[in-house]
Design an enzyme around this catalytic site. Structure first.
Site, PDB file in Angstrom:
ATOM      1  N   HIS A 154      -4.617  -0.346  39.229  1.00  0.00           N
ATOM      2  CA  HIS A 154      -4.240  -1.606  39.868  1.00  0.00           C
ATOM      3  C   HIS A 154      -2.842  -1.558  40.480  1.00  0.00           C
ATOM      4  O   HIS A 154      -2.497  -2.408  41.301  1.00  0.00           O
ATOM      5  CB  HIS A 154      -4.355  -2.778  38.884  1.00  0.00           C
ATOM      6  N   ASP A 184      -8.921   1.899  34.812  1.00  0.00           N
ATOM      7  CA  ASP A 184      -7.632   1.481  35.364  1.00  0.00           C
ATOM      8  C   ASP A 184      -6.612   2.614  35.339  1.00  0.00           C
ATOM      9  O   ASP A 184      -5.452   2.423  34.989  1.00  0.00           O
ATOM     10  CB  ASP A 184      -7.090   0.259  34.606  1.00  0.00           C
ATOM     11  N   SER A 266       3.458  -1.602  34.250  1.00  0.00           N
ATOM     12  CA  SER A 266       2.123  -1.001  34.306  1.00  0.00           C
ATOM     13  C   SER A 266       2.177   0.423  34.842  1.00  0.00           C
ATOM     14  O   SER A 266       2.796   0.697  35.867  1.00  0.00           O
ATOM     15  CB  SER A 266       1.207  -1.839  35.197  1.00  0.00           C
TER      16      SER A 266
END
Length: 452
Positions: A154, A184, A266
């Site tokens: 993402h 992911d 992230s």
């Protein structure tokens, strides 16, 4: 008068010295005894001396003697106290930080704002691009002049251009090696010139609840930032929505931590106090009143995916070829329709619930769903469109899949989990379904989805 006649048992202390024998260099305290025995005070002194000698002997046997040396053997506890436990966090961070990078996702202005892109004929090929997202990554491998970075899917999703910012502030162009939306995870590639530090990947199976860990990354654009916390739970299953539509269609295996994970963290590494990467920071619970609930993809789960991305640019998974909707959602929609005054407002919109196992839709408008099922069938997967292997085997619109092989299937999530965990590309599979109220069985061979 004392309760006992013998002064040895009495609380009364005699103050009078009865005799002194200086010539013999001996002294007699207390009342002289006719039997030549020791006085009460001498007995007490002797007893004290023996007790002291016994204590010294026991201490020597426990700690150890050194043959008269002035330096005694050091107990184990003393050796532990000589080091600074806080130094481990500093050393672990110094070991990994040079391998941590910031990731910039650039997208076109037209896609972000709905306007025109950069001016035609511009000499700058990125003049029509703008920073759309920030994230983190970690360099885990160097090979043939290239350095490879693990990050989240993402973080780089929908990017037209990707840049990696090194720990020294240098910005380098990055290219995407492979992406996997289900786990992911993504792998990027940059020029390895001047990169000397590569992070060491550790064993996430060795993590324990309460163990100290650190998250490194680019939170809120503040690059090269550290946060610290403990492992709250070593193995947690989190339902996620791959389509970001509120419908949970996959489950992610994660490590739960209380180290702060903020926007931009992230894709960064979660490390242990040995400076080894034990996870990839991925998400957090962002809700009012919630603090310290972050999640990282375990390294042992991530690395097989990363290896597949390095080799194939994707993760090869078996492909059934159906767009689907959960039967449970269909029943919920039917129940809401009965209570609605306006039939048009309550009409089922298939596109809102459309899920697939990797199939591609052709954009054809779907007819209304009208099911004929036994009353006891309340869970399953409705086929909205069949393509590829499913179409070749004869699966049709409005078929309701209830089993794969002998495994009961109640949702799209369970269908995916069975396919990805139990089957391989090219395997035969038995599909049990209901069509027009009748139970049927079909057999097909699982394929591999071709990339668009």
């Amino acid at each position: 008068m004392s309760l006992f006649d013998d002064d040895f048992y009495s609380t009364r202390v005699s103050r009078k010295v009865r005799s002194s024998e200086r010539d013999g260099k001996s002294f007699s305290f207390g009342r002289p005894r006719s039997d030549g025995g020791w006085s009460n005070v001498r007995i007490a002194l002797t007893s004290s001396l023996v007790s002291a000698l016994a204590a010294v002997t026991v201490f020597g046997l426990t700690v150890g003697f050194d043959g008269g040396s002035s330096h005694r053997a050091t107990p184990t506890v003393a050796a532990v106290q000589t080091g600074d436990p806080l130094e481990r966090t500093i050393q672990a961070a110094e070991k990994v930080r040079p391998a941590v990078v910031s990731i910039i996702n650039e997208q076109s202005l037209s896609s972000m704002r709905g306007g025109a892109a950069g001016s035609e004929g511009s000499d700058d090929e990125h003049s029509g691009l703008e920073e759309a997202a920030l994230g983190s990554g970690v360099i885990f491998q160097k090979e043939k002049g290239k350095a490879y970075i693990i990050t989240n899917n993402h973080v780089v999703e929908d990017a037209i251009a990707v840049k990696a910012v090194l720990s020294n502030g240098e910005i380098r162009e990055a290219s995407v090696v492979g992406l996997d939306a289900i786990t992911d995870l993504a792998v990027l590639e940059i020029d390895a010139k001047g990169i000397d530090v590569v992070a060491e990947v550790g064993d996430s199976n060795g993590l324990r609840a309460g163990q100290w860990v650190m998250a490194i990354g680019n939170p809120l654009g503040l690059s090269d930032s550290l946060t610290m916390g403990i492992v709250s739970k070593t193995h947690r299953i989190i339902p996620i929505s791959l389509g970001q539509d509120g419908v949970y269609d996959w489950e992610q295996e994660v490590v739960q931590i209380d180290a702060s994970i903020n926007q931009g963290n992230s894709g960064g590494p979660l490390i242990d106090l040995n400076g080894k990467v034990v996870g990839i920071n991925s998400m957090k619970v962002a809700d009012f009143g919630v603090e310290g609930v972050g999640f990282a993809i375990p390294s042992n789960y991530a690395m097989p995916i990363v290896e597949s991305l390095m080799e194939f640019g994707k993760v090869k998974r078996p492909y059934l070829g159906v767009y689907s909707m959960d039967l449970e959602q269909y029943w919920a929609q039917q129940a809401s329709r009965k209570g609605a005054d306006d039939a048009e407002d309550s009409e089922l919109d298939e596109e809102d619930w459309l899920e697939d196992d990797g199939a591609e839709g052709d954009g054809t408008e779907l007819p209304p769903i009208e099911l004929d099922l036994p009353k006891d069938v309340r869970e399953g997967v409705i086929v909205l469109e069949a393509v590829g292997p499913a179409k070749d085997a004869g699966l049709m619109f409005n078929d309701v899949i209830v089993k794969l092989d002998k495994q009961t299937i109640g949702s799209t999530m369970e269908l995916r989990k069975y396919l990805y965990a139990k089957k391989q590309i090219g395997d035969e599979i038995e599909v049990t379904l209901y069509r027009d109220g009748e139970k049927q069985t079909l057999h097909l061979t699982l394929g591999e989805k071709e990339e668009e």
